[in-house]
Write a protein that holds these residues in place. Structure first.
Motif, PDB file in Angstrom:
ATOM      1  N   TYR A   1      27.240  36.418  27.548  1.00  0.00           N
ATOM      2  CA  TYR A   1      28.547  35.747  27.597  1.00  0.00           C
ATOM      3  C   TYR A   1      28.482  34.326  28.148  1.00  0.00           C
ATOM      4  N   SER A   2      27.556  34.037  29.062  1.00  0.00           N
ATOM      5  CA  SER A   2      27.469  32.677  29.597  1.00  0.00           C
ATOM      6  C   SER A   2      26.982  31.698  28.518  1.00  0.00           C
ATOM      7  N   GLN A   3      26.248  32.195  27.534  1.00  0.00           N
ATOM      8  CA  GLN A   3      25.839  31.341  26.420  1.00  0.00           C
ATOM      9  C   GLN A   3      27.052  30.964  25.578  1.00  0.00           C
ATOM     10  N   LEU A   4      27.915  31.927  25.347  1.00  0.00           N
ATOM     11  CA  LEU A   4      29.143  31.662  24.605  1.00  0.00           C
ATOM     12  C   LEU A   4      30.019  30.663  25.363  1.00  0.00           C
ATOM     13  N   MET A   5      30.113  30.827  26.668  1.00  0.00           N
ATOM     14  CA  MET A   5      30.907  29.904  27.490  1.00  0.00           C
ATOM     15  C   MET A   5      30.311  28.497  27.472  1.00  0.00           C
ATOM     16  N   SER A   6      28.995  28.400  27.494  1.00  0.00           N
ATOM     17  CA  SER A   6      28.335  27.097  27.444  1.00  0.00           C
ATOM     18  C   SER A   6      28.718  26.348  26.172  1.00  0.00           C
ATOM     19  N   VAL A   7      28.704  27.053  25.056  1.00  0.00           N
ATOM     20  CA  VAL A   7      29.089  26.438  23.782  1.00  0.00           C
ATOM     21  C   VAL A   7      30.574  26.086  23.795  1.00  0.00           C
ATOM     22  N   ALA A   8      31.392  26.966  24.353  1.00  0.00           N
ATOM     23  CA  ALA A   8      32.837  26.714  24.413  1.00  0.00           C
ATOM     24  C   ALA A   8      33.159  25.446  25.194  1.00  0.00           C
ATOM     25  N   TYR A   9      32.341  25.142  26.185  1.00  0.00           N
ATOM     26  CA  TYR A   9      32.562  23.938  27.000  1.00  0.00           C
ATOM     27  C   TYR A   9      31.770  22.733  26.502  1.00  0.00           C
ATOM     28  N   GLY A  10      31.257  22.812  25.279  1.00  0.00           N
ATOM     29  CA  GLY A  10      30.639  21.646  24.647  1.00  0.00           C
ATOM     30  C   GLY A  10      29.134  21.551  24.765  1.00  0.00           C
ATOM     31  N   GLY A  11      28.478  22.579  25.279  1.00  0.00           N
ATOM     32  CA  GLY A  11      27.023  22.549  25.408  1.00  0.00           C
ATOM     33  C   GLY A  11      26.317  22.639  24.070  1.00  0.00           C
ATOM     34  N   SER A  12      25.111  22.108  24.022  1.00  0.00           N
ATOM     35  CA  SER A  12      24.311  22.188  22.796  1.00  0.00           C
ATOM     36  C   SER A  12      23.693  23.582  22.687  1.00  0.00           C
ATOM     37  N   ALA A  13      23.156  23.877  21.515  1.00  0.00           N
ATOM     38  CA  ALA A  13      22.485  25.162  21.305  1.00  0.00           C
ATOM     39  C   ALA A  13      21.316  25.318  22.273  1.00  0.00           C
ATOM     40  N   ARG A  14      20.588  24.238  22.485  1.00  0.00           N
ATOM     41  CA  ARG A  14      19.449  24.293  23.405  1.00  0.00           C
ATOM     42  C   ARG A  14      19.912  24.504  24.849  1.00  0.00           C
ATOM     43  N   GLN A  15      20.960  23.784  25.255  1.00  0.00           N
ATOM     44  CA  GLN A  15      21.487  23.952  26.608  1.00  0.00           C
ATOM     45  C   GLN A  15      21.971  25.385  26.850  1.00  0.00           C
ATOM     46  N   ALA A  16      22.511  26.003  25.819  1.00  0.00           N
ATOM     47  CA  ALA A  16      23.000  27.376  25.934  1.00  0.00           C
ATOM     48  C   ALA A  16      21.875  28.401  25.808  1.00  0.00           C
ATOM     49  N   GLY A  17      20.677  27.964  25.445  1.00  0.00           N
ATOM     50  CA  GLY A  17      19.558  28.889  25.284  1.00  0.00           C
ATOM     51  C   GLY A  17      19.630  29.701  24.003  1.00  0.00           C
ATOM     52  N   LEU A  18      20.322  29.183  23.006  1.00  0.00           N
ATOM     53  CA  LEU A  18      20.491  29.923  21.753  1.00  0.00           C
ATOM     54  C   LEU A  18      19.248  29.894  20.868  1.00  0.00           C
ATOM     55  N   ASP A  19      18.292  29.080  21.233  1.00  0.00           N
ATOM     56  CA  ASP A  19      17.067  28.978  20.434  1.00  0.00           C
ATOM     57  C   ASP A  19      16.024  30.019  20.827  1.00  0.00           C
ATOM     58  N   ARG A  20      16.352  30.908  21.740  1.00  0.00           N
ATOM     59  CA  ARG A  20      15.376  31.884  22.253  1.00  0.00           C
ATOM     60  C   ARG A  20      15.686  33.324  21.863  1.00  0.00           C
ATOM     61  N   HIS A  21      16.455  33.509  20.833  1.00  0.00           N
ATOM     62  CA  HIS A  21      16.891  34.853  20.457  1.00  0.00           C
ATOM     63  C   HIS A  21      15.970  35.487  19.415  1.00  0.00           C
ATOM     64  N   VAL A  22      15.885  36.809  19.464  1.00  0.00           N
ATOM     65  CA  VAL A  22      15.142  37.567  18.461  1.00  0.00           C
ATOM     66  C   VAL A  22      15.840  37.404  17.108  1.00  0.00           C
ATOM     67  N   ILE A  23      17.159  37.574  17.104  1.00  0.00           N
ATOM     68  CA  ILE A  23      17.977  37.349  15.912  1.00  0.00           C
ATOM     69  C   ILE A  23      18.827  36.119  16.213  1.00  0.00           C
ATOM     70  N   GLN A  24      18.577  35.054  15.502  1.00  0.00           N
ATOM     71  CA  GLN A  24      19.222  33.778  15.783  1.00  0.00           C
ATOM     72  C   GLN A  24      20.730  33.837  15.507  1.00  0.00           C
ATOM     73  N   PRO A  25      21.553  33.404  16.472  1.00  0.00           N
ATOM     74  CA  PRO A  25      23.004  33.340  16.267  1.00  0.00           C
ATOM     75  C   PRO A  25      23.372  32.046  15.540  1.00  0.00           C
ATOM     76  N   LYS A  26      23.101  31.992  14.249  1.00  0.00           N
ATOM     77  CA  LYS A  26      23.193  30.746  13.472  1.00  0.00           C
ATOM     78  C   LYS A  26      24.605  30.145  13.458  1.00  0.00           C
ATOM     79  N   LYS A  27      25.631  30.978  13.348  1.00  0.00           N
ATOM     80  CA  LYS A  27      26.984  30.427  13.325  1.00  0.00           C
ATOM     81  C   LYS A  27      27.327  29.785  14.668  1.00  0.00           C
ATOM     82  N   LEU A  28      26.939  30.411  15.756  1.00  0.00           N
ATOM     83  CA  LEU A  28      27.197  29.840  17.081  1.00  0.00           C
ATOM     84  C   LEU A  28      26.371  28.586  17.291  1.00  0.00           C
TER      85      LEU A  28
END
Length: 107
Positions: free
Chosen positions: A74-101
């Motif tokens: 959930y903190s990754q979702l909040m990071s994006v909601a507050y304008g963070g980049s995919a890298r800042q949110a750690g979205l590049d480290r997933h087994v299944i990439q959350p491409k839409k997010l």
């Protein structure tokens, strides 16, 4: 809280967690999310995030399914909601990439 009530709460918590774990292991949890139209699963539990993400490939092998549901903390979702980049949110480290997010991140 009385001792009797504390024991009842402990039994409920144990049974609930056991039931959720069984639903994750047999793919039912991911299947239910997909049937409800979910595009990703958001969880407050980092262990659940890892387990559901990793278990999907094992479930696919065992059951012949093709689950590929991204699971984010959930903190990754909040990071994006507050304008963070995919890298800042750690979205590049997933087994299944959350491409839409990832596509929404940093806009």
């Amino acid at each position: 809280m009385s001792e009797h009530n504390q024991q009842a709460v402990a039994r409920y918590r144990y049974n609930f967690l056991k039931e959720v774990e069984e639903c994750v292991e047999d793919g039912e949890w991911v299947r239910m999310c997909m049937q409800c139209g979910a595009e990703m699963i958001v969880t407050p539990c980092q262990l659940r995030q890892a387990n559901v993400g990793i278990c999907q490939s094992e479930i696919n092998k065992k059951q012949g399914t093709q689950f590929a549901m991204p699971v984010v903390y959930y903190s990754q979702l909040m990071s994006v909601a507050y304008g963070g980049s995919a890298r800042q949110a750690g979205l590049d480290r997933h087994v299944i990439q959350p491409k839409k997010l990832q596509g929404i991140a940093g806009r």
